[in-house]
Motif scaffolding. Structure first.
Motif, PDB file in Angstrom:
ATOM      1  N   HIS A  95       0.938  -1.332  -0.299  1.00 29.36           N
ATOM      2  CA  HIS A  95       0.050   0.228  -0.300  1.00 29.36           C
ATOM      3  C   HIS A  95       0.575   0.592  -0.010  1.00 29.36           C
ATOM      4  O   HIS A  95       0.981   2.459  -0.962  1.00 29.36           O
ATOM      5  CB  HIS A  95      -0.925   0.295   1.290  1.00 29.36           C
ATOM      6  N   GLY A  96       1.916   1.349   0.981  1.00 25.36           N
ATOM      7  CA  GLY A  96       2.726   2.357   0.938  1.00 25.36           C
ATOM      8  C   GLY A  96       3.902   2.233  -0.858  1.00 25.36           C
ATOM      9  O   GLY A  96       4.177   3.583  -0.648  1.00 25.36           O
ATOM     10  N   ASP A  97       3.387   2.047  -1.208  1.00 27.73           N
ATOM     11  CA  ASP A  97       4.424   1.784  -2.364  1.00 27.73           C
ATOM     12  C   ASP A  97       3.320   2.724  -3.459  1.00 27.73           C
ATOM     13  O   ASP A  97       4.177   2.328  -5.063  1.00 27.73           O
ATOM     14  CB  ASP A  97       5.463   0.958  -2.812  1.00 27.73           C
ATOM     15  N   ILE A  98       2.225   2.784  -3.924  1.00 28.79           N
ATOM     16  CA  ILE A  98       1.169   2.228  -4.845  1.00 28.79           C
ATOM     17  C   ILE A  98       1.723   4.023  -5.828  1.00 28.79           C
ATOM     18  O   ILE A  98       1.475   4.191  -6.659  1.00 28.79           O
ATOM     19  CB  ILE A  98      -0.255   3.065  -4.267  1.00 28.79           C
ATOM     20  N   GLU A  99       2.368   4.926  -4.511  1.00 28.97           N
ATOM     21  CA  GLU A  99       2.604   6.085  -5.623  1.00 28.97           C
ATOM     22  C   GLU A  99       3.805   5.869  -6.612  1.00 28.97           C
ATOM     23  O   GLU A  99       3.970   6.398  -7.597  1.00 28.97           O
ATOM     24  CB  GLU A  99       2.653   6.963  -4.908  1.00 28.97           C
ATOM     25  N   LEU A 100       4.376   4.890  -6.732  1.00 31.07           N
ATOM     26  CA  LEU A 100       5.306   4.566  -7.271  1.00 31.07           C
ATOM     27  C   LEU A 100       5.745   3.618  -8.024  1.00 31.07           C
ATOM     28  O   LEU A 100       5.641   4.066  -9.045  1.00 31.07           O
ATOM     29  CB  LEU A 100       6.937   3.765  -6.611  1.00 31.07           C
ATOM     30  N   ALA A 101       4.146   2.840  -7.749  1.00 32.64           N
ATOM     31  CA  ALA A 101       3.557   2.111  -8.370  1.00 32.64           C
ATOM     32  C   ALA A 101       2.638   2.673 -10.156  1.00 32.64           C
ATOM     33  O   ALA A 101       3.266   2.464 -11.495  1.00 32.64           O
ATOM     34  CB  ALA A 101       2.572   0.993  -7.894  1.00 32.64           C
ATOM     35  N   VAL A 102       2.044   3.989  -9.681  1.00 31.59           N
ATOM     36  CA  VAL A 102       1.616   4.872 -10.885  1.00 31.59           C
ATOM     37  C   VAL A 102       2.489   5.255 -11.107  1.00 31.59           C
ATOM     38  O   VAL A 102       2.023   5.554 -12.894  1.00 31.59           O
ATOM     39  CB  VAL A 102       0.227   5.992  -9.667  1.00 31.59           C
ATOM     40  N   ASP A 103       3.553   5.578 -10.660  1.00 32.89           N
ATOM     41  CA  ASP A 103       5.024   6.410 -11.833  1.00 32.89           C
ATOM     42  C   ASP A 103       5.108   5.502 -13.268  1.00 32.89           C
ATOM     43  O   ASP A 103       5.367   6.305 -14.327  1.00 32.89           O
ATOM     44  CB  ASP A 103       5.869   7.142 -10.434  1.00 32.89           C
ATOM     45  N   ALA A 104       5.189   4.254 -12.130  1.00 28.98           N
ATOM     46  CA  ALA A 104       5.817   3.250 -12.853  1.00 28.98           C
ATOM     47  C   ALA A 104       4.599   2.706 -14.593  1.00 28.98           C
ATOM     48  O   ALA A 104       5.458   2.119 -15.447  1.00 28.98           O
ATOM     49  CB  ALA A 104       6.245   2.051 -12.307  1.00 28.98           C
ATOM     50  N   VAL A 105       3.526   3.011 -14.501  1.00 28.43           N
ATOM     51  CA  VAL A 105       2.820   2.500 -15.137  1.00 28.43           C
ATOM     52  C   VAL A 105       2.846   3.666 -15.986  1.00 28.43           C
ATOM     53  O   VAL A 105       2.374   3.490 -17.600  1.00 28.43           O
ATOM     54  CB  VAL A 105       0.804   2.548 -15.000  1.00 28.43           C
ATOM     55  N   LYS A 106       3.137   4.915 -15.543  1.00 27.83           N
ATOM     56  CA  LYS A 106       2.943   5.959 -16.439  1.00 27.83           C
ATOM     57  C   LYS A 106       4.312   5.953 -18.008  1.00 27.83           C
ATOM     58  O   LYS A 106       4.481   6.804 -18.431  1.00 27.83           O
ATOM     59  CB  LYS A 106       3.482   7.445 -15.816  1.00 27.83           C
ATOM     60  N   ARG A 107       5.843   5.085 -17.035  1.00 24.74           N
ATOM     61  CA  ARG A 107       6.513   4.898 -17.524  1.00 24.74           C
ATOM     62  C   ARG A 107       6.737   3.764 -18.905  1.00 24.74           C
ATOM     63  O   ARG A 107       8.039   2.851 -19.266  1.00 24.74           O
ATOM     64  CB  ARG A 107       7.575   5.015 -16.813  1.00 24.74           C
ATOM     65  N   GLY A 108       5.239   3.063 -18.324  1.00 26.07           N
ATOM     66  CA  GLY A 108       5.158   2.011 -20.127  1.00 26.07           C
ATOM     67  C   GLY A 108       4.900   0.831 -19.412  1.00 26.07           C
ATOM     68  O   GLY A 108       4.568  -0.077 -19.026  1.00 26.07           O
ATOM     69  N   ALA A 109       5.073   0.562 -17.694  1.00 27.38           N
ATOM     70  CA  ALA A 109       4.751  -0.965 -17.166  1.00 27.38           C
ATOM     71  C   ALA A 109       3.069  -0.687 -18.043  1.00 27.38           C
ATOM     72  O   ALA A 109       2.083   0.055 -17.405  1.00 27.38           O
ATOM     73  CB  ALA A 109       4.812  -0.824 -15.967  1.00 27.38           C
ATOM     74  N   ARG A 110       2.335  -1.768 -17.697  1.00 27.76           N
ATOM     75  CA  ARG A 110       0.950  -1.975 -18.018  1.00 27.76           C
ATOM     76  C   ARG A 110      -0.066  -1.778 -16.590  1.00 27.76           C
ATOM     77  O   ARG A 110      -1.164  -1.328 -17.282  1.00 27.76           O
ATOM     78  CB  ARG A 110       0.844  -3.497 -18.669  1.00 27.76           C
ATOM     79  N   THR A 111       0.284  -2.422 -15.795  1.00 24.76           N
ATOM     80  CA  THR A 111      -0.315  -1.886 -14.026  1.00 24.76           C
ATOM     81  C   THR A 111       0.314  -2.438 -12.731  1.00 24.76           C
ATOM     82  O   THR A 111       1.472  -3.473 -13.098  1.00 24.76           O
ATOM     83  CB  THR A 111      -1.630  -2.927 -14.827  1.00 24.76           C
ATOM     84  N   PHE A 112      -0.421  -2.324 -11.786  1.00 28.05           N
ATOM     85  CA  PHE A 112      -0.105  -2.363 -10.595  1.00 28.05           C
ATOM     86  C   PHE A 112      -1.313  -3.133 -10.160  1.00 28.05           C
ATOM     87  O   PHE A 112      -2.857  -3.262  -9.800  1.00 28.05           O
ATOM     88  CB  PHE A 112       0.767  -1.504  -9.845  1.00 28.05           C
ATOM     89  N   LEU A 113      -0.704  -4.056  -8.926  1.00 23.51           N
ATOM     90  CA  LEU A 113      -1.954  -4.767  -7.838  1.00 23.51           C
ATOM     91  C   LEU A 113      -1.176  -4.596  -6.777  1.00 23.51           C
ATOM     92  O   LEU A 113       0.134  -5.146  -6.481  1.00 23.51           O
ATOM     93  CB  LEU A 113      -1.565  -6.284  -8.504  1.00 23.51           C
TER      94      LEU A 113
END
Length: 218
Positions: A95-113
C-alpha cells in the motif's frame, strides 16, 4: 489499468514464460505454485540483477515487486527501458508503494496490483499482458521481414519501386528519374523478384504493409 478482454490459446500459452521477481522466497513459492496450477511456465528470480541477466527470448510478462533491496523494481524497469526490453511489466506493490507503482505505469508498465494480489485479477492481467506481448512480437517480426526484403533493393530500385507503386508507366518513371525505359524495365524485374511480387498493385501493397507495420511497432 484494466485487463483487456483477451483470450490466449493453449498453444500460445505454452510458449509463454511468466517471470517472477521478488526478494521474498515465500512470495515466489506461492506465486509459482498458483501459476503452475493454471498451466503457465514460470521462472523465479530473487533479485532484479538476476532477472536482468536472464534471457527474454520467450514471450510472456514480468511480475515485479516494487520495493526490493539492492535493486528496486523501479530501477529494473528503468534498466529495461534503457536496453529497449519491452516485456510487459505487472508491478506488485504494498500500500505504501502505490504512488511509485502509478509512476511506473506512466513510464510504460501495464498495471500494478496491491499485495497480495487477488488470484482472479492476477490471472486476468497476466493473460492480457502475454497476449499483448505475443501480438507485439508478431508485428515486429512481420515488419522486420518486410524491411529485410526492401533492403535487398538498391537505392535506385527503391526509387523505381515507389513510382511503380503509384501506377506510373515505364516512360513516365524514366522521365522522372532521367533513365531509359529499358533501365526501368530491368529495375522492375529485379524489384518483382526480390520482393516476391507480380505487378505494380502487389508492389504498392508491399510498400503500404511495410510502412503500416513500421508505424505499429513500439
Amino acid at each position: 489499468m484494466t485487463a483487456e478482454n483477451t483470450k490466449i490459446s493453449p498453444e500460445a500459452k505454452g510458449r509463454c514464460t511468466i517471470r517472477l521477481v521478488d526478494d521474498d522466497p515465500s512470495v515466489l513459492r506461492a506465486l509459482r505454485a498458483f501459476l503452475t496450477m493454471d498451466d503457465w511456465q514460470v521462472e523465479c528470480y530473487a533479485s532484479g540483477k538476476d532477472f536482468l541477466a536472464s534471457s527474454l527470448e520467450a514471450p510472456g510478462c514480468l511480475v515485479l515487486d516494487v520495493r526490493m533491496p539492492g535493486m528496486t523494481g523501479i530501477e529494473v524497469q528503468e534498466e529495461m527501458i534503457r536496453r529497449g526490453d519491452r516485456l510487459p511489466i505487472i508491478f506488485l506493490s504494498a500500500h505504501g508503494d502505490i504512488e511509485l507503482a502509478v509512476d511506473a505505469v506512466k513510464r510504460g508498465a501495464r498495471t500494478f496490483l496491491v499485495k497480495p494480489p487477488k488470484p482472479g485479477k492476477l490471472l486476468s492481467e497476466i493473460e492480457s499482458a502475454c497476449y499483448a506481448d505475443i501480438e507485439r512480437r508478431k508485428i515486429e517480426a512481420y515488419s522486420e521481414s518486410l524491411e529485410r526484403l526492401w533492403n535487398t533493393l538498391t537505392a535506385s530500385e527503391q526509387e523505381v519501386a515507389r513510382l511503380v507503386a503509384k501506377g506510373l508507366s515505364n516512360s513516365t518513371i524514366g522521365s522522372i528519374l532521367n533513365i531509359s525505359e529499358r533501365t526501368v524495365r530491368s529495375h522492375k524485374e529485379e524489384i518483382y523478384s526480390k520482393l516476391d511480387v507480380a505487378n505494380a498493385v502487389e508492389t504498392a501493397d508491399f510498400i503500404r504493409d511495410m510502412e503500416a507495420s513500421a508505424e505499429k511497432r513500439p
